[in-house]
Structures are given as structure tokens and as C-alpha cells.
Motif scaffolding. Structure first.
Motif, PDB file in Angstrom:
ATOM      1  N   ASP A  33      10.475 -21.031   7.465  1.00 19.04           N
ATOM      2  CA  ASP A  33      11.809 -21.328   7.000  1.00 19.04           C
ATOM      3  C   ASP A  33      12.001 -23.023   6.747  1.00 19.04           C
ATOM      4  OD1 ASP A  33      13.103 -19.076   6.753  1.00 19.04           O
ATOM      5  OD2 ASP A  33      13.694 -18.779   8.753  1.00 19.04           O
ATOM      6  N   VAL A  53       6.025 -17.444  -0.648  1.00 17.27           N
ATOM      7  CA  VAL A  53       5.950 -16.770   0.542  1.00 17.27           C
ATOM      8  C   VAL A  53       5.152 -17.645   1.717  1.00 17.27           C
ATOM      9  CG1 VAL A  53       5.320 -14.802   2.202  1.00 17.27           C
ATOM     10  CG2 VAL A  53       6.485 -14.440   0.091  1.00 17.27           C
ATOM     11  N   LEU A  95       4.051 -17.830   5.831  1.00 20.61           N
ATOM     12  CA  LEU A  95       3.866 -16.945   7.260  1.00 20.61           C
ATOM     13  C   LEU A  95       2.934 -17.767   8.170  1.00 20.61           C
ATOM     14  CD1 LEU A  95       4.126 -14.236   8.856  1.00 20.61           C
ATOM     15  CD2 LEU A  95       1.922 -13.630   7.622  1.00 20.61           C
ATOM     16  N   PRO A 136       9.018 -14.583  11.791  1.00 19.29           N
ATOM     17  CA  PRO A 136       8.869 -14.024  10.659  1.00 19.29           C
ATOM     18  C   PRO A 136       8.481 -14.678   9.440  1.00 19.29           C
ATOM     19  CG  PRO A 136      11.109 -14.357  11.309  1.00 19.29           C
ATOM     20  CD  PRO A 136      10.216 -14.994  12.287  1.00 19.29           C
ATOM     21  N   ALA A 137       7.989 -14.244   8.445  1.00 17.77           N
ATOM     22  CA  ALA A 137       7.619 -14.810   7.271  1.00 17.77           C
ATOM     23  C   ALA A 137       8.946 -15.423   6.515  1.00 17.77           C
ATOM     24  CB  ALA A 137       6.850 -13.989   6.184  1.00 17.77           C
ATOM     25  N   ALA A 138       8.771 -16.472   5.737  1.00 20.51           N
ATOM     26  CA  ALA A 138       9.943 -16.853   4.723  1.00 20.51           C
ATOM     27  C   ALA A 138       9.557 -16.661   3.462  1.00 20.51           C
ATOM     28  CB  ALA A 138      10.390 -18.172   5.074  1.00 20.51           C
ATOM     29  N   GLY A 139      10.442 -16.245   2.471  1.00 19.77           N
ATOM     30  CA  GLY A 139      10.333 -16.099   1.194  1.00 19.77           C
ATOM     31  C   GLY A 139      11.335 -16.896   0.239  1.00 19.77           C
ATOM     32  N   ILE A 167      11.135  -9.588  -3.014  1.00 21.24           N
ATOM     33  CA  ILE A 167      10.530  -9.904  -1.579  1.00 21.24           C
ATOM     34  C   ILE A 167      10.968  -9.079  -0.782  1.00 21.24           C
ATOM     35  CG2 ILE A 167      10.065 -11.798  -0.148  1.00 21.24           C
ATOM     36  CD1 ILE A 167      10.657 -13.827  -1.779  1.00 21.24           C
ATOM     37  N   HIS A 185      10.212  -7.810   3.504  1.00 25.84           N
ATOM     38  CA  HIS A 185       9.695  -8.569   4.916  1.00 25.84           C
ATOM     39  C   HIS A 185       9.338  -7.266   5.746  1.00 25.84           C
ATOM     40  CE1 HIS A 185      10.679 -12.819   4.135  1.00 25.84           C
ATOM     41  NE2 HIS A 185      11.432 -12.247   3.017  1.00 25.84           N
ATOM     42  N   ARG A 190       7.299  -6.686   9.982  1.00 27.15           N
ATOM     43  CA  ARG A 190       6.535  -7.325  10.890  1.00 27.15           C
ATOM     44  C   ARG A 190       5.296  -7.998  10.680  1.00 27.15           C
ATOM     45  NH1 ARG A 190       6.168  -5.222  17.368  1.00 27.15           N
ATOM     46  NH2 ARG A 190       5.440  -7.117  18.146  1.00 27.15           N
ATOM     47  N   ALA A 200       4.801 -10.095   4.534  1.00 32.17           N
ATOM     48  CA  ALA A 200       5.688 -10.223   3.565  1.00 32.17           C
ATOM     49  C   ALA A 200       5.113  -9.931   2.055  1.00 32.17           C
ATOM     50  CB  ALA A 200       6.489 -11.394   3.473  1.00 32.17           C
ATOM     51  N   VAL A 229       4.857  -3.312   2.003  1.00 31.34           N
ATOM     52  CA  VAL A 229       5.137  -3.558   3.250  1.00 31.34           C
ATOM     53  C   VAL A 229       4.930  -2.049   3.971  1.00 31.34           C
ATOM     54  CG1 VAL A 229       6.805  -4.004   4.926  1.00 31.34           C
ATOM     55  CG2 VAL A 229       6.488  -5.739   2.847  1.00 31.34           C
TER      56      VAL A 229
END
Length: 225
Positions: free
Chosen positions: A65, A84, A86, A91-94, A106, A108, A110, A113, A129
Motif C-alpha cells: 500500500d 499490482v 505484492l 496482502p497485495a495492493a492494486g 482487480i 484479491h 490470500r 491478486a 484468483v
């Protein structure tokens, strides 16, 4: 023009990304990963510099983030980018900028993403996903290929796909898999799956040969005794 899936394997620590597009050589521009650090997908109106920059920021200790927040402040034309990020934790951010093309989304999960633009449906990333998460015990490469195939089955891009790539990093300083279909008029995802099936059983041997040739298996080429 592009849909991709970025992921990490909790069991091995590997990071990977698979990507496809209607444009040529998509993986050369959009797929970025670094061993022990993370993965960055930069697509839509692609700025390839965001990949190395994002990985450097992850390495400095920023969260996904925080990396996107830095891009929003400093990266030119960020409204045109879909990104994206990771990392090793969390967690990943998009990000899909206001200028992202066509139908885009997008999704998400676990350790994963998926993102896409100019899609046939906003359901495509979620289907990717779901396919990835349905194979929790499988090799990371197998999970990424299955996710891409699920993306195609869910509609994929609005237009034909012509290029694809699969990038995986492990503990060594170079990618253990860097597979590309840079242009094809055929079934690109089937070609990528076949290339991965060819590479997968040889992948570890190539790492061993690089680290210590004296312990490596035979090279399996004409003239090798």
C-alpha cells in the motif's frame, strides 16, 4: 490489453507472475519480480520503470500500500497505470487509474491478486484468483498457469491474446523461470502451458549447474558423455 496474476508461495517463498496481452512481448514490459522481495505487475498504458522502482521500495521496507501511495505522489501519468504490488508480508495492493482502458478489475486473495483491462467481463480476475486458490498444494507455476487458463475460460480480453509470459523467482539472484510467448496467432495460453511443462522438470537442474556444476546432472545434449 492485459490480464495478469501475481502471487507468492507460502511454502517455498517463491514469487511469480503470469501475464498475457493482445500486444507483443507483454512479459518484457509488465512482469517484474525479485527473489525474497516481491512482485510488481505494471500494465494498461504500461510504465516499465514502475517494476524495478516498486521492488526497490519493497526492499526498503515499504508495504505494498505504501508503494502505491508513493507512486501516486511521484510517478508521472499514474492515472493511466494499472499496478499490482505484492511483498513478503501482508496482502497485495492494486491500483487502476482513472484512465484505465475499457472494462477493468482487480481481485484479491490470500497471497495473490489478479488484474486486467479491456476485459470481456469484470469477472475475469476473480475467476483467476479462484483457480489459483483451488490448488493450494500445487507448484506455484502450475497454479499460475491454471489461473491464466481460468481467465481465458471466463472470457479473458475483449480481443485476441497474442503474447504471454511466466516469471518465477526463488532464492537465487536470477529468475528460475522466465518463459515467454512473445507473439503467436495460435492458442497462446496452451503454448505457455506447454512451455512450462517442458521447463518445470529441468528448472532445478539449471540452478544446480549455475551454483555448482560438479554436482549437476548430465546436460542431456548431443555430445555430452
Amino acid at each position: 490489453m492485459t490480464f495478469s496474476i501475481s502471487a507468492r508461495c507460502a511454502a517455498t517463498g517463491r514469487f511469480g507472475i503470469a501475464v498475457s496481452s493482445s500486444s507483443p512481448a507483454v512479459a518484457a514490459r509488465c512482469a517484474h519480480a525479485r527473489a525474497g522481495i516481491g512482485v510488481v505487475s505494471t500494465q494498461n498504458i504500461t510504465d516499465p520503470t514502475l517494476g524495478p522502482k516498486g521492488l526497490d521500495l519493497l526492499a526498503s521496507g515499504l508495504s505494498p500500500d505504501e508503494v502505491l501511495a508513493r507512486f501516486a505522489q511521484e510517478a508521472p501519468f499514474f492515472d493511466y497505470r494499472q499496478v499490482v504490488v505484492l511483498g513478503r508480508q501482508g496482502p497485495a495492493a492494486g491500483h487502476s487509474g482513472a484512465k484505465t482502458l475499457g472494462t477493468h478489475a482487480i481481485a484479491h486473495g490470500r497471497d495473490v491478486a489478479a488484474a486486467g483491462n479491456l476485459l470481456a467481463s469484470t469477472d475475469v480476475p476473480a475467476a483467476m484468483v479462484a483457480a489459483f486458490e483451488a490448488l493450494p498444494e500445487a507448484d506455484l507455476g502450475d497454479r499460475l498457469v491454471a489461473a491464466m487458463q481460468a481467465g481465458v475460460a471466463a472470457g479473458g480480453e475483449a480481443g485476441p491474446v497474442h503474447s504471454a509470459g511466466l516469471l518465477i523467482v526463488d532464492t537465487v539472484a536470477w529468475p528460475v523461470a522466465d518463459l515467454r510467448i512473445d507473439w503467436s496467432e495460435g492458442d497462446v495460453m496452451a503454448e505457455l502451458a506447454a512451455l512450462w511443462a517442458l521447463w518445470k522438470p529441468q528448472m532445478d537442474a539449471y540452478v544446480t549447474r549455475a551454483l555448482d556444476p560438479t554436482t549437476a546432472p548430465s546436460y542431456g545434449v548431443p555430445g555430452d558423455r
